[in-house]
Design a protein around this motif. Structure first.
Motif, PDB file in Angstrom:
ATOM      1  N   LEU A  57     -47.459  14.520  -7.373  1.00 53.56           N
ATOM      2  CA  LEU A  57     -47.310  14.959  -5.987  1.00 53.56           C
ATOM      3  C   LEU A  57     -46.701  13.874  -5.104  1.00 53.56           C
ATOM      4  CD1 LEU A  57     -50.658  16.891  -5.497  1.00 53.56           C
ATOM      5  CD2 LEU A  57     -48.367  17.863  -5.747  1.00 53.56           C
ATOM      6  N   LEU A  58     -46.232  12.800  -5.693  1.00 50.99           N
ATOM      7  CA  LEU A  58     -45.519  11.766  -4.952  1.00 50.99           C
ATOM      8  C   LEU A  58     -44.026  12.038  -5.131  1.00 50.99           C
ATOM      9  CD1 LEU A  58     -47.662   8.654  -5.984  1.00 50.99           C
ATOM     10  CD2 LEU A  58     -47.954  10.162  -4.003  1.00 50.99           C
ATOM     11  N   TYR A  59     -43.427  12.732  -4.186  1.00 55.52           N
ATOM     12  CA  TYR A  59     -42.039  13.187  -4.302  1.00 55.52           C
ATOM     13  C   TYR A  59     -41.083  12.074  -3.876  1.00 55.52           C
ATOM     14  CZ  TYR A  59     -43.492  18.055  -4.973  1.00 55.52           C
ATOM     15  OH  TYR A  59     -44.037  19.210  -5.483  1.00 55.52           O
ATOM     16  N   ASP A  60     -40.040  11.872  -4.666  1.00 55.95           N
ATOM     17  CA  ASP A  60     -38.984  10.934  -4.292  1.00 55.95           C
ATOM     18  C   ASP A  60     -37.743  11.717  -3.879  1.00 55.95           C
ATOM     19  OD1 ASP A  60     -38.150  11.939  -6.680  1.00 55.95           O
ATOM     20  OD2 ASP A  60     -38.185  10.037  -7.778  1.00 55.95           O
ATOM     21  N   LYS A  61     -36.675  11.002  -3.595  1.00 56.45           N
ATOM     22  CA  LYS A  61     -35.464  11.630  -3.091  1.00 56.45           C
ATOM     23  C   LYS A  61     -34.854  12.587  -4.108  1.00 56.45           C
ATOM     24  CE  LYS A  61     -30.912  10.458  -1.186  1.00 56.45           C
ATOM     25  NZ  LYS A  61     -30.004   9.355  -0.776  1.00 56.45           N
ATOM     26  N   GLU A  62     -34.841  12.214  -5.363  1.00 57.66           N
ATOM     27  CA  GLU A  62     -34.266  13.074  -6.389  1.00 57.66           C
ATOM     28  C   GLU A  62     -35.036  14.384  -6.516  1.00 57.66           C
ATOM     29  OE1 GLU A  62     -34.788   9.865  -6.670  1.00 57.66           O
ATOM     30  OE2 GLU A  62     -32.687   9.208  -6.666  1.00 57.66           O
ATOM     31  N   LYS A  63     -36.349  14.304  -6.456  1.00 57.92           N
ATOM     32  CA  LYS A  63     -37.168  15.506  -6.540  1.00 57.92           C
ATOM     33  C   LYS A  63     -36.916  16.420  -5.345  1.00 57.92           C
ATOM     34  CE  LYS A  63     -40.731  18.197  -7.608  1.00 57.92           C
ATOM     35  NZ  LYS A  63     -40.703  19.147  -8.754  1.00 57.92           N
ATOM     36  N   LEU A  64     -36.808  15.853  -4.160  1.00 56.22           N
ATOM     37  CA  LEU A  64     -36.582  16.656  -2.960  1.00 56.22           C
ATOM     38  C   LEU A  64     -35.200  17.295  -2.966  1.00 56.22           C
ATOM     39  CD1 LEU A  64     -38.207  14.209  -0.373  1.00 56.22           C
ATOM     40  CD2 LEU A  64     -39.137  16.403  -1.141  1.00 56.22           C
ATOM     41  N   LEU A  65     -34.191  16.560  -3.425  1.00 51.73           N
ATOM     42  CA  LEU A  65     -32.854  17.140  -3.507  1.00 51.73           C
ATOM     43  C   LEU A  65     -32.800  18.260  -4.545  1.00 51.73           C
ATOM     44  CD1 LEU A  65     -30.607  13.948  -3.231  1.00 51.73           C
ATOM     45  CD2 LEU A  65     -30.827  15.787  -1.547  1.00 51.73           C
ATOM     46  N   ALA A  66     -33.523  18.086  -5.647  1.00 52.34           N
ATOM     47  CA  ALA A  66     -33.573  19.144  -6.661  1.00 52.34           C
ATOM     48  C   ALA A  66     -34.233  20.405  -6.103  1.00 52.34           C
ATOM     49  CB  ALA A  66     -34.323  18.643  -7.898  1.00 52.34           C
ATOM     50  N   ASN A  67     -35.275  20.233  -5.298  1.00 56.17           N
ATOM     51  CA  ASN A  67     -35.898  21.402  -4.657  1.00 56.17           C
ATOM     52  C   ASN A  67     -34.923  22.086  -3.712  1.00 56.17           C
ATOM     53  OD1 ASN A  67     -38.291  20.919  -5.990  1.00 56.17           O
ATOM     54  ND2 ASN A  67     -39.279  19.887  -4.273  1.00 56.17           N
ATOM     55  N   GLY A  68     -34.148  21.274  -2.981  1.00 49.67           N
ATOM     56  CA  GLY A  68     -33.175  21.869  -2.072  1.00 49.67           C
ATOM     57  C   GLY A  68     -32.105  22.649  -2.794  1.00 49.67           C
ATOM     58  N   ASP A  69     -31.616  22.133  -3.913  1.00 50.02           N
ATOM     59  CA  ASP A  69     -30.609  22.859  -4.690  1.00 50.02           C
ATOM     60  C   ASP A  69     -31.176  24.160  -5.264  1.00 50.02           C
ATOM     61  OD1 ASP A  69     -28.920  20.751  -4.139  1.00 50.02           O
ATOM     62  OD2 ASP A  69     -29.282  19.736  -6.056  1.00 50.02           O
ATOM     63  N   ARG A  70     -32.442  24.124  -5.623  1.00 48.39           N
ATOM     64  CA  ARG A  70     -33.054  25.307  -6.243  1.00 48.39           C
ATOM     65  C   ARG A  70     -33.310  26.417  -5.230  1.00 48.39           C
ATOM     66  NH1 ARG A  70     -39.138  25.341  -8.923  1.00 48.39           N
ATOM     67  NH2 ARG A  70     -39.155  27.558  -9.548  1.00 48.39           N
ATOM     68  N   TRP A  71     -33.736  26.061  -4.020  1.00 38.63           N
ATOM     69  CA  TRP A  71     -34.157  27.051  -3.038  1.00 38.63           C
ATOM     70  C   TRP A  71     -33.184  27.181  -1.861  1.00 38.63           C
ATOM     71  CZ3 TRP A  71     -38.039  30.047  -4.492  1.00 38.63           C
ATOM     72  CH2 TRP A  71     -38.951  29.555  -5.444  1.00 38.63           C
ATOM     73  N   GLU A  72     -31.956  26.717  -2.020  1.00 39.75           N
ATOM     74  CA  GLU A  72     -31.017  26.697  -0.896  1.00 39.75           C
ATOM     75  C   GLU A  72     -30.757  28.087  -0.330  1.00 39.75           C
ATOM     76  OE1 GLU A  72     -28.546  25.787   2.097  1.00 39.75           O
ATOM     77  OE2 GLU A  72     -29.807  24.408   0.943  1.00 39.75           O
ATOM     78  N   LYS A  73     -30.578  29.082  -1.160  1.00 36.16           N
ATOM     79  CA  LYS A  73     -30.277  30.423  -0.666  1.00 36.16           C
ATOM     80  C   LYS A  73     -31.437  30.976   0.167  1.00 36.16           C
ATOM     81  CE  LYS A  73     -27.038  31.815  -4.298  1.00 36.16           C
ATOM     82  NZ  LYS A  73     -26.739  32.823  -5.365  1.00 36.16           N
ATOM     83  N   ALA A  74     -32.636  30.844  -0.339  1.00 37.07           N
ATOM     84  CA  ALA A  74     -33.797  31.357   0.397  1.00 37.07           C
ATOM     85  C   ALA A  74     -34.025  30.565   1.678  1.00 37.07           C
ATOM     86  CB  ALA A  74     -35.038  31.298  -0.487  1.00 37.07           C
ATOM     87  N   ILE A  75     -33.825  29.243   1.621  1.00 40.47           N
ATOM     88  CA  ILE A  75     -34.024  28.416   2.808  1.00 40.47           C
ATOM     89  C   ILE A  75     -32.997  28.760   3.884  1.00 40.47           C
ATOM     90  CG2 ILE A  75     -33.911  26.058   3.683  1.00 40.47           C
ATOM     91  CD1 ILE A  75     -35.061  25.140   0.998  1.00 40.47           C
ATOM     92  N   ALA A  76     -31.723  28.887   3.496  1.00 39.38           N
ATOM     93  CA  ALA A  76     -30.681  29.219   4.458  1.00 39.38           C
ATOM     94  C   ALA A  76     -30.928  30.586   5.096  1.00 39.38           C
ATOM     95  CB  ALA A  76     -29.324  29.179   3.776  1.00 39.38           C
ATOM     96  N   LYS A  77     -31.400  31.542   4.319  1.00 40.84           N
ATOM     97  CA  LYS A  77     -31.700  32.872   4.851  1.00 40.84           C
ATOM     98  C   LYS A  77     -32.842  32.815   5.858  1.00 40.84           C
ATOM     99  CE  LYS A  77     -33.075  37.509   3.402  1.00 40.84           C
ATOM    100  NZ  LYS A  77     -33.426  38.383   2.232  1.00 40.84           N
ATOM    101  N   ASN A  78     -33.892  32.061   5.551  1.00 36.84           N
ATOM    102  CA  ASN A  78     -35.019  31.955   6.469  1.00 36.84           C
ATOM    103  C   ASN A  78     -34.625  31.257   7.768  1.00 36.84           C
ATOM    104  OD1 ASN A  78     -36.653  33.197   4.573  1.00 36.84           O
ATOM    105  ND2 ASN A  78     -37.463  31.278   3.759  1.00 36.84           N
ATOM    106  N   LEU A  79     -33.834  30.189   7.664  1.00 36.85           N
ATOM    107  CA  LEU A  79     -33.404  29.489   8.870  1.00 36.85           C
ATOM    108  C   LEU A  79     -32.494  30.358   9.724  1.00 36.85           C
ATOM    109  CD1 LEU A  79     -32.701  25.904   7.454  1.00 36.85           C
ATOM    110  CD2 LEU A  79     -34.687  26.679   8.770  1.00 36.85           C
ATOM    111  N   ALA A  80     -31.644  31.152   9.094  1.00 35.72           N
ATOM    112  CA  ALA A  80     -30.745  32.022   9.845  1.00 35.72           C
ATOM    113  C   ALA A  80     -31.518  33.117  10.593  1.00 35.72           C
ATOM    114  CB  ALA A  80     -29.715  32.656   8.920  1.00 35.72           C
ATOM    115  N   SER A  81     -32.606  33.600   9.989  1.00 36.01           N
ATOM    116  CA  SER A  81     -33.392  34.638  10.638  1.00 36.01           C
ATOM    117  C   SER A  81     -34.194  34.111  11.817  1.00 36.01           C
ATOM    118  CB  SER A  81     -34.342  35.288   9.624  1.00 36.01           C
ATOM    119  OG  SER A  81     -35.303  34.354   9.153  1.00 36.01           O
ATOM    120  N   GLU A  82     -34.372  32.798  11.893  1.00 38.49           N
ATOM    121  CA  GLU A  82     -35.177  32.202  12.961  1.00 38.49           C
ATOM    122  C   GLU A  82     -34.327  31.404  13.947  1.00 38.49           C
ATOM    123  OE1 GLU A  82     -38.546  32.536  13.426  1.00 38.49           O
ATOM    124  OE2 GLU A  82     -38.424  34.047  11.842  1.00 38.49           O
TER     125      GLU A  82
END
Length: 212
Positions: free
Chosen positions: A183-208
């Motif tokens: 549970l100690l996330y580094d930069k690589e782990k966070l960027l990997a999460n962003g690449d994985r969930w980019e579509k869902a994240i962009a959709k949620n931000l656009a709706s708000e």
């Protein structure tokens, strides 16, 4: 002290002061406690009616409560189900849901984070640690971006403070681990999460976007 009348009847007792022998407290005559005019206690118990007795008896002998329970079970059985078959089925998540953190990129592939450290400053749990450096083109970028997920309280301040929507809390809530180190996330782990969930994240931000 006991006082007697001329007829020899006992009238009562008086408490006398030990020095002045003056009466301080006078008790009523003993005959008053045996007066025939004292009220007789009333019986306020409510009588059970015959109809109530018959209703209770019929419920016991004919099992009416059990029949009503079976009828209710049948009604609920025919109604649409409110449960889901997790994890094969998942319920609705709000676009504002605060789940696992992620670092986003621009469509060109460059990191969004500009190393302003606003997220690190605003974090009330002090869970974010950032180190920065200046690139050859003069822009600042992070060399270290760590989040201690065991400290995070999921308040969303980091996401609200970021001017370029780089750090976000994504829709993922299934990231249980077997050790604290995971549970100690580094930069690589966070960027990997962003690449994985980019579509869902962009959709949620656009709706708000109207509320941000």
């Amino acid at each position: 002290m006991l006082a007697l009348s001329r007829s020899g009847r006992l009238l009562g007792a008086r408490a006398l002061h030990p020095l002045s022998c003056s009466p301080l407290i006078a008790t009523p005559p003993l005959e008053a406690s045996f007066s025939s005019n004292s009220p007789v206690p009333q019986d306020n118990t409510k009588k059970t009616s015959v109809s109530t007795i018959m209703d209770n008896a019929s419920g016991v002998f004919f099992l009416t409560e059990m029949m009503r329970a079976l009828w209710l079970t049948g009604e609920v059985f025919m109604q649409p189900k409110v449960t889901i078959n997790y994890p094969y089925e998942k319920g609705y998540l709000s676009p504002r849901f605060r789940g696992e953190h992620a670092l986003r990129r621009y469509p060109s592939g460059d990191e969004r984070c500009i190393a302003c450290k606003l997220c690190e400053a605003v974090c009330p749990a002090q869970a974010i640690t950032i180190d920065t450096e200046e690139r050859a083109d003069g822009a600042r970028r992070t060399t270290r971006y760590d989040i201690d997920m065991t400290k995070c309280i999921y308040c969303g301040y980091c996401q609200e403070a970021c001017p370029v929507d780089a750090i976000v809390e994504g829709p993922n809530f299934e990231y249980a681990t077997e050790s604290r180190e995971e549970l100690l996330y580094d930069k690589e782990k966070l960027l990997a999460n962003g690449d994985r969930w980019e579509k869902a994240i962009a959709k949620n931000l656009a709706s708000e976007h109207l509320y941000r």
